[in-house]
Design an enzyme around this catalytic site. Structure first.
Site, PDB file in Angstrom:
ATOM      1  N   LYS A 135       5.058  -0.655 -23.442  1.00  0.00           N
ATOM      2  CA  LYS A 135       4.843  -2.107 -23.478  1.00  0.00           C
ATOM      3  C   LYS A 135       5.986  -2.819 -24.206  1.00  0.00           C
ATOM      4  O   LYS A 135       6.363  -3.925 -23.832  1.00  0.00           O
ATOM      5  CB  LYS A 135       3.485  -2.438 -24.106  1.00  0.00           C
ATOM      6  CG  LYS A 135       3.465  -2.547 -25.607  1.00  0.00           C
ATOM      7  CD  LYS A 135       2.146  -3.135 -26.090  1.00  0.00           C
ATOM      8  CE  LYS A 135       1.938  -2.927 -27.582  1.00  0.00           C
ATOM      9  NZ  LYS A 135       2.922  -3.521 -28.444  1.00  0.00           N
ATOM     10  N   GLY A 181       5.100   7.792 -23.408  1.00  0.00           N
ATOM     11  CA  GLY A 181       3.891   7.055 -23.049  1.00  0.00           C
ATOM     12  C   GLY A 181       3.408   6.345 -24.301  1.00  0.00           C
ATOM     13  O   GLY A 181       4.203   5.978 -25.157  1.00  0.00           O
ATOM     14  N   CYS A 225       3.050   1.943 -27.400  1.00  0.00           N
ATOM     15  CA  CYS A 225       4.192   1.167 -27.912  1.00  0.00           C
ATOM     16  C   CYS A 225       5.396   1.139 -26.968  1.00  0.00           C
ATOM     17  O   CYS A 225       5.739   0.080 -26.462  1.00  0.00           O
ATOM     18  CB  CYS A 225       4.596   1.695 -29.280  1.00  0.00           C
ATOM     19  SG  CYS A 225       3.344   1.342 -30.520  1.00  0.00           S
ATOM     20  N   ARG A 269       4.060   6.311 -36.719  1.00  0.00           N
ATOM     21  CA  ARG A 269       3.816   7.053 -35.480  1.00  0.00           C
ATOM     22  C   ARG A 269       2.405   7.617 -35.532  1.00  0.00           C
ATOM     23  O   ARG A 269       2.004   8.171 -36.563  1.00  0.00           O
ATOM     24  CB  ARG A 269       4.799   8.228 -35.353  1.00  0.00           C
ATOM     25  CG  ARG A 269       6.242   7.792 -35.214  1.00  0.00           C
ATOM     26  CD  ARG A 269       7.178   8.923 -35.577  1.00  0.00           C
ATOM     27  NE  ARG A 269       6.985   9.367 -36.956  1.00  0.00           N
ATOM     28  CZ  ARG A 269       7.623  10.395 -37.517  1.00  0.00           C
ATOM     29  NH1 ARG A 269       8.470  11.097 -36.801  1.00  0.00           N
ATOM     30  NH2 ARG A 269       7.400  10.717 -38.775  1.00  0.00           N
ATOM     31  N   LYS A 311     -16.990  -0.661 -34.262  1.00  0.00           N
ATOM     32  CA  LYS A 311     -16.003  -0.025 -35.147  1.00  0.00           C
ATOM     33  C   LYS A 311     -16.368  -0.238 -36.612  1.00  0.00           C
ATOM     34  O   LYS A 311     -16.302   0.676 -37.427  1.00  0.00           O
ATOM     35  CB  LYS A 311     -14.609  -0.629 -34.909  1.00  0.00           C
ATOM     36  CG  LYS A 311     -13.843   0.002 -33.800  1.00  0.00           C
ATOM     37  CD  LYS A 311     -12.383  -0.423 -33.816  1.00  0.00           C
ATOM     38  CE  LYS A 311     -11.675   0.215 -32.622  1.00  0.00           C
ATOM     39  NZ  LYS A 311     -10.302  -0.194 -32.476  1.00  0.00           N
TER      40      LYS A 311
HETATM   41  P1  NAD Z   1      -5.541  -0.984 -31.592  1.00  0.00           P
HETATM   42  O1  NAD Z   1      -5.859  -1.433 -30.234  1.00  0.00           O
HETATM   43  O2  NAD Z   1      -5.758   0.442 -31.986  1.00  0.00           O
HETATM   44  O3  NAD Z   1      -6.305  -1.889 -32.663  1.00  0.00           O
HETATM   45  C1  NAD Z   1      -6.338  -3.275 -32.597  1.00  0.00           C
HETATM   46  C2  NAD Z   1      -7.642  -3.729 -33.251  1.00  0.00           C
HETATM   47  O4  NAD Z   1      -7.633  -5.145 -33.337  1.00  0.00           O
HETATM   48  C3  NAD Z   1      -8.878  -3.343 -32.457  1.00  0.00           C
HETATM   49  O5  NAD Z   1      -9.783  -2.640 -33.288  1.00  0.00           O
HETATM   50  C4  NAD Z   1      -9.477  -4.696 -32.028  1.00  0.00           C
HETATM   51  O6  NAD Z   1     -10.882  -4.695 -31.960  1.00  0.00           O
HETATM   52  C5  NAD Z   1      -8.953  -5.585 -33.115  1.00  0.00           C
HETATM   53  N1  NAD Z   1      -8.942  -7.004 -32.758  1.00  0.00           N
HETATM   54  C6  NAD Z   1      -8.484  -7.578 -31.612  1.00  0.00           C
HETATM   55  N2  NAD Z   1      -8.639  -8.904 -31.668  1.00  0.00           N
HETATM   56  C7  NAD Z   1      -9.177  -9.180 -32.871  1.00  0.00           C
HETATM   57  C8  NAD Z   1      -9.569 -10.380 -33.517  1.00  0.00           C
HETATM   58  N3  NAD Z   1      -9.414 -11.564 -32.924  1.00  0.00           N
HETATM   59  N4  NAD Z   1     -10.109 -10.295 -34.754  1.00  0.00           N
HETATM   60  C9  NAD Z   1     -10.274  -9.092 -35.345  1.00  0.00           C
HETATM   61  N5  NAD Z   1      -9.917  -7.938 -34.784  1.00  0.00           N
HETATM   62  C10 NAD Z   1      -9.382  -7.984 -33.566  1.00  0.00           C
HETATM   63  O7  NAD Z   1      -3.993  -1.367 -31.815  1.00  0.00           O
HETATM   64  P2  NAD Z   1      -2.919  -0.611 -32.721  1.00  0.00           P
HETATM   65  O8  NAD Z   1      -2.432   0.603 -32.017  1.00  0.00           O
HETATM   66  O9  NAD Z   1      -3.415  -0.512 -34.110  1.00  0.00           O
HETATM   67  O10 NAD Z   1      -1.726  -1.680 -32.657  1.00  0.00           O
HETATM   68  C11 NAD Z   1      -1.798  -2.921 -33.328  1.00  0.00           C
HETATM   69  C12 NAD Z   1      -0.424  -3.568 -33.263  1.00  0.00           C
HETATM   70  O11 NAD Z   1       0.531  -2.741 -33.944  1.00  0.00           O
HETATM   71  C13 NAD Z   1       0.128  -3.742 -31.845  1.00  0.00           C
HETATM   72  O12 NAD Z   1       0.882  -4.907 -31.785  1.00  0.00           O
HETATM   73  C14 NAD Z   1       1.028  -2.531 -31.676  1.00  0.00           C
HETATM   74  O13 NAD Z   1       2.043  -2.766 -30.750  1.00  0.00           O
HETATM   75  C15 NAD Z   1       1.586  -2.382 -33.069  1.00  0.00           C
HETATM   76  N6  NAD Z   1       2.020  -1.030 -33.420  1.00  0.00           N
HETATM   77  C16 NAD Z   1       1.266   0.046 -33.043  1.00  0.00           C
HETATM   78  C17 NAD Z   1       1.678   1.322 -33.408  1.00  0.00           C
HETATM   79  C18 NAD Z   1       0.894   2.526 -32.977  1.00  0.00           C
HETATM   80  O14 NAD Z   1       1.422   3.645 -33.084  1.00  0.00           O
HETATM   81  N7  NAD Z   1      -0.340   2.393 -32.517  1.00  0.00           N
HETATM   82  C19 NAD Z   1       2.846   1.511 -34.155  1.00  0.00           C
HETATM   83  C20 NAD Z   1       3.562   0.377 -34.555  1.00  0.00           C
HETATM   84  C21 NAD Z   1       3.149  -0.882 -34.173  1.00  0.00           C
END
Ligand code: NAD
Length: 436
Positions: free
Chosen positions: A263, A257, A260, A154, A35
């Protein structure tokens, strides 16, 4: 401010880009080297409207950088956002191992006061856990604060949601650190709720659980409408105009789905259980959501009987429009059931095909357009409500199909129009339509 964002997923990358756009000096860290390499080459590891332009502009101006080096990034930053994934475990609880790993990485190099902000969605009490973990593992007795700043963006409109959120929630342990967060977010000029860490953590789950409840509620009403000869679109419209209810999240369909709602609802049920509360209301929400896909597939089985040997064109794979995210996408269950039943699946999605290939059965054939997916099909199933599908030339589509049969899992089309176009048409919470 010198800002670090750990995790360059949908939340972290958008957050980092927007903070840079507001004039901060931002470094985004990820442990996924692929990435970071892509981002350094100017390529996006995910699809999000407007993100590429914002990343390029800020990276070009030197305000946004990417690295895998957490230690260096922590040392030069005043404020560190944790935006790593918190996926579900088999028992429904959130897997906090990535958050713990980052907390330990920060503890290892903590050399002066820093603000550590949890943006990942985490169960109430996680802020305390992060604080304890850093306290126990820091090498020097330096001060730090742990803040909760849940994210509400979102996918599909993440940039807009981050620039203009309905509210910014900040849970702080003291007023001084609240000022730092107020300063950081001040340029957005949006309403801010400053509260304690536990309440901020709960606001996120309560909000997502409530939205999921609205979706399952209207889907339950849709099921009754189908039997009662009522039209759920009219019912939802009549409900939504009541200011106490509101029209948002009252669209019936295959259910929610994504990464978010599924889970977060499961996680809140588990958290409630740990505190001795049986959240039966939310368990019912999850059950109704699961049933939506089961009902959709069994309707397809019944109408297409036998499913074996049929060709089904599936329109939409992503869990919702304007994203390439396939996490918990309803398409996965629908397509698996179709393939298991012996049907051939021809699928099309404007953005998610690359991600879908990694998850869906190998037998699925991917098509470059919705018309090709419908070619020679015994039925078309609409699974994601991309705008592109609303604007299809349905006469052309019908002409390409072996049988003019549409299962609309998102109520994209209007039944009267489908009747005029001589389709056999099934949707959610509205009576079926037969040609002629
Ligand atoms: P994602 O899976 O798209 O991204 C997470 C990133 O974290 C990945 O690139 C992964 O490689 C990285 N990562 C994991 N462990 C790591 C570490 N130890 N050091 C550095 N990088 C690390 O996840 P996301 O969708 O961005 O969601 C992140 C958080 O935000 C989650 O808790 C999710 O519930 C929350 N969230 C997501 C959304 C959404 O729409 N996707 C909206 C609100 C909140």
């Amino acid at each position: 401010m010198n800002v670090a964002v750990v995790g360059t997923g949908y939340v972290g990358l958008v957050t980092g880009a927007v903070f840079a756009d507001l004039g901060n000096d931002v470094i985004c860290v990820d442990k996924d080297r692929t990435k970071i390499d892509m981002l350094e080459r100017g390529e996006m590891p995910l699809y999000e409207p407007g993100l590429e332009e914002m990343v390029h502009r800020n990276a070009g101006d030197g305000r946004l950088r990417f690295t895998t080096d957490l230690a260096c990034t922590v040392r030069r930053s005043d404020i560190i956002f944790i935006a790593v994934g918190t996926p579900p475990q088999a028992n429904g609880e959130s897997d906090l191992s990535a958050v713990e790993e980052v907390a330990l990485g920060i503890a290892d190099v903590l050399d002066r006061y820093k603000v550590i902000v949890n943006k990942s969605t985490v169960p109430v009490g996680t802020g305390d856990m992060v604080r304890d973990l850093i306290c126990r593992n820091r090498r020097r007795p330096v001060e730090f604060d742990v803040v909760s700043n849940p994210e509400f963006l979102r996918e599909g409109s993440a940039i807009e949601d981050t620039l203009r959120p309905d509210r910014i929630v900040v849970g702080v342990p003291n007023q001084q650190v609240a000022v730092t967060l107020l300063e950081l977010y001040a340029p957005l000029e949006r309403p801010m709720i400053i509260t304690d860490v536990h309440s901020a953590e709960m606001i996120k789950y309560a909000s997502n659980a409530f939205l999921a409840t609205k979706i399952s509620f209207v889907n339950a009403i849709a099921s009754i409408c189908e039997q009662a000869g009522a039209d759920v679109t009219q019912v939802a419209k009549g409900m939504g105009l009541d200011a106490r209810i509101g029209a948002a999240f009252l669209q019936p369909g295959l259910g929610y789905g994504g990464s978010c709602f599924p889970k977060d609802t499961e996680s809140l049920i588990q958290t409630a259980g740990r505190f001795g509360y049986d959240f039966s209301l939310l368990r019912a929400v999850v059950d109704v959501n699961r049933e939506q896909t089961v009902r959709f597939v069994s309707l397809m089985r019944k109408v297409l009987d036998p499913l074996e040997g049929r060709v089904v064109g599936v329109l939409g794979l992503a869990f919702k429009p304007k994203t390439d995210d396939m996490r918990e996408a309803r398409s996965v269950e629908v397509i698996r059931a179709l393939v298991q039943g012996g049907a051939s699946v021809r699928a099309y999605d404007p953005a998610a095909i690359a991600n879908a290939r990694a998850i869906l059965p190998a037998a699925v054939e991917y098509c470059p357009s919705p018309y090709e997916a419908a070619s020679g099909a015994d039925a078309v199933a609409v699974v994601t409500e991309w705008n592109e599908f609303k604007l299809l030339n349905l006469e052309r589509l019908r002409g390409l199909m072996r049988r003019p049969l549409v299962f609309d899992g998102r109520n994209v089309y209007e039944p009267g129009r489908m009747r005029r176009l001589r389709f056999e048409y099934y949707s959610v919470g509205r009576g079926p339509v037969f040609p002629g």
